[in-house]
Design an enzyme around this catalytic site. Structure first.
Site, mmCIF file in Angstrom:
data_model
loop_
_atom_site.group_PDB
_atom_site.id
_atom_site.type_symbol
_atom_site.label_atom_id
_atom_site.label_comp_id
_atom_site.label_asym_id
_atom_site.label_seq_id
_atom_site.Cartn_x
_atom_site.Cartn_y
_atom_site.Cartn_z
ATOM 1 N N LYS A 1 -3.898 8.193 6.729
ATOM 2 C CA LYS A 1 -4.764 8.418 7.904
ATOM 3 C C LYS A 1 -5.996 7.504 7.811
ATOM 4 C CE LYS A 1 -2.770 12.974 8.378
ATOM 5 N NZ LYS A 1 -2.899 14.346 8.863
ATOM 6 N N GLY B 1 -3.090 19.637 7.746
ATOM 7 C CA GLY B 1 -4.472 19.666 7.257
ATOM 8 C C GLY B 1 -5.087 21.055 7.234
ATOM 9 N N GLU C 1 -1.673 13.393 15.843
ATOM 10 C CA GLU C 1 -3.074 12.988 16.053
ATOM 11 C C GLU C 1 -3.149 11.865 17.077
ATOM 12 O OE1 GLU C 1 -3.898 12.415 11.891
ATOM 13 O OE2 GLU C 1 -3.666 14.577 11.602
ATOM 14 N N SER D 1 0.606 20.117 5.197
ATOM 15 C CA SER D 1 0.138 20.803 3.989
ATOM 16 C C SER D 1 1.198 20.867 2.888
ATOM 17 C CB SER D 1 -0.385 22.206 4.325
ATOM 18 O OG SER D 1 -1.470 22.123 5.236
ATOM 19 N N HIS E 1 2.570 10.180 15.761
ATOM 20 C CA HIS E 1 1.907 11.250 15.005
ATOM 21 C C HIS E 1 1.150 12.150 15.972
ATOM 22 C CE1 HIS E 1 -0.675 13.341 12.202
ATOM 23 N NE2 HIS E 1 0.190 13.002 11.258
ATOM 24 N N ASN F 1 0.828 9.362 4.234
ATOM 25 C CA ASN F 1 0.095 8.918 5.421
ATOM 26 C C ASN F 1 -1.380 9.060 5.085
ATOM 27 O OD1 ASN F 1 -1.123 8.519 7.873
ATOM 28 N ND2 ASN F 1 -0.293 10.364 8.854
ATOM 29 N N GLU G 1 6.539 17.721 11.960
ATOM 30 C CA GLU G 1 5.212 18.132 11.510
ATOM 31 C C GLU G 1 4.655 19.167 12.479
ATOM 32 O OE1 GLU G 1 3.432 14.806 8.847
ATOM 33 O OE2 GLU G 1 2.820 14.435 10.904
HETATM 34 P P1 13P Z 1 -1.468 17.086 5.567
HETATM 35 O O1 13P Z 1 -0.477 16.856 4.452
HETATM 36 O O2 13P Z 1 -2.867 16.685 5.198
HETATM 37 O O3 13P Z 1 -1.362 18.459 6.139
HETATM 38 O O4 13P Z 1 -1.068 16.065 6.740
HETATM 39 C C1 13P Z 1 0.259 15.985 7.159
HETATM 40 C C2 13P Z 1 0.388 14.834 8.067
HETATM 41 O O5 13P Z 1 -0.124 14.833 9.170
HETATM 42 C C3 13P Z 1 1.161 13.673 7.583
HETATM 43 O O6 13P Z 1 1.421 12.791 8.614
#
Ligand code: 13P
Length: 252
Positions: A11, A174, A98, A214, A96, A9, A168
């Protein structure tokens, strides 16, 4: 049996030239490998069609990171599921954290998005997961169960069998703070039991449940060794071809 999957992903990262370059690097790295899992990259809308032109989708799947909750019309700035499908993409990340947190996506919006994705032959990668306060309060199982029930349990068993789930935990995204492999396994097994309760054991056993938060080359092997962890949804580590391949190779 269910598929093993590693999905990136990206982002809101990479300009178009950077994104096309990264996609080519991943594509080239896969060309010389026989990965033991399906590999997918989910990229910004602007990158979909150009990336589709430079990758071999028999080895590297392509997806969007979102789609609109309407098929077409006066929704300035939105990108619909038919538009995503017309680029050649075949996956879409939905729900997601976010999107839920910063753009107020609700279960109702997500039900509409899932329906449109399925109508347009896009495979949804549907995200669920609790925030830190919910885990600390011990309500993480209830929160995740409600997200699945409210977002997906309107689907028929046939429709549900096309969904990929991604657990997640928001506190692990992150932050560098991965869930331990035991925490991931515990939640994935719970998610599978929730699915079995609604659609039966066979559908549950055939559902791929990815872990995200992560995940990196150094911890992927231990996470993927857990029986209910079927792969990963990778943020930061999907932005470097070598790191992403390190996670793909964790299945070997
Ligand atoms: P990270 O791997 O940067 O922690 O992000 C995970 C994520 O949100 C994947 O959709």
């Amino acid at each position: 049996m269910r598929k093993k999957i590693v999905a990136g992903n990206w982002k809101m990262n990479t300009t178009l030239p950077q994104g096309v370059e990264l996609a080519k690097e991943v594509n080239d790295a896969l060309a010389s490998r026989c990965p033991a899992c399906d590999v997918v990259i989910c990229v910004p809308f602007t990158h979909l069609a150009p990336v589709a032109g430079v990758i071999d989708q028999t080895k590297l799947g392509l997806g969007a990171e979102n789609c609109a909750d309407h098929a077409s019309g006066a929704y300035t700035g939105e990108v619909s599921a038919p538009m995503v499908a017309s680029t050649g993409a075949t996956y879409v990340i939905l729900g997601h954290s976010e999107r839920r947190q910063y753009y107020g996506e609700t279960a109702e919006t997500l039900r509409n998005k899932v329906a449109l994705a399925l109508e347009n032959n896009l495979t949804p990668i549907f995200c669920i997961g609790e925030v830190l306060a919910e885990r600390e309060a011990g309500s993480h199982f209830d929160v995740v169960k409600a997200q699945i029930e409210e977002g997906l349990f309107n689907l028929s068993a046939d429709q549900f069998s096309k969904i990929i789930l991604a657990y997640e935990p928001v506190w692990a995204i992150g932050t560098g703070k991965t869930a331990t492999d035991d925490q991931a396994q515990e939640m994935h097994a719970f998610i599978r039991s929730v699915i079995a309760g609604k659609y039966g054991q066979e559908v549950a056993d055939n559902t791929s449940i990815l872990y995200g938060g992560s995940c990196k080359p150094s911890n992927a092997k231990a996470l993927f060794a857990k029986p209910d962890v079927d792969g990963g949804l990778i943020g930061g580590a999907s932005l470097k071809a070598d790191d992403f391949m390190g996670i793909v190779d964790a299945w070997n």
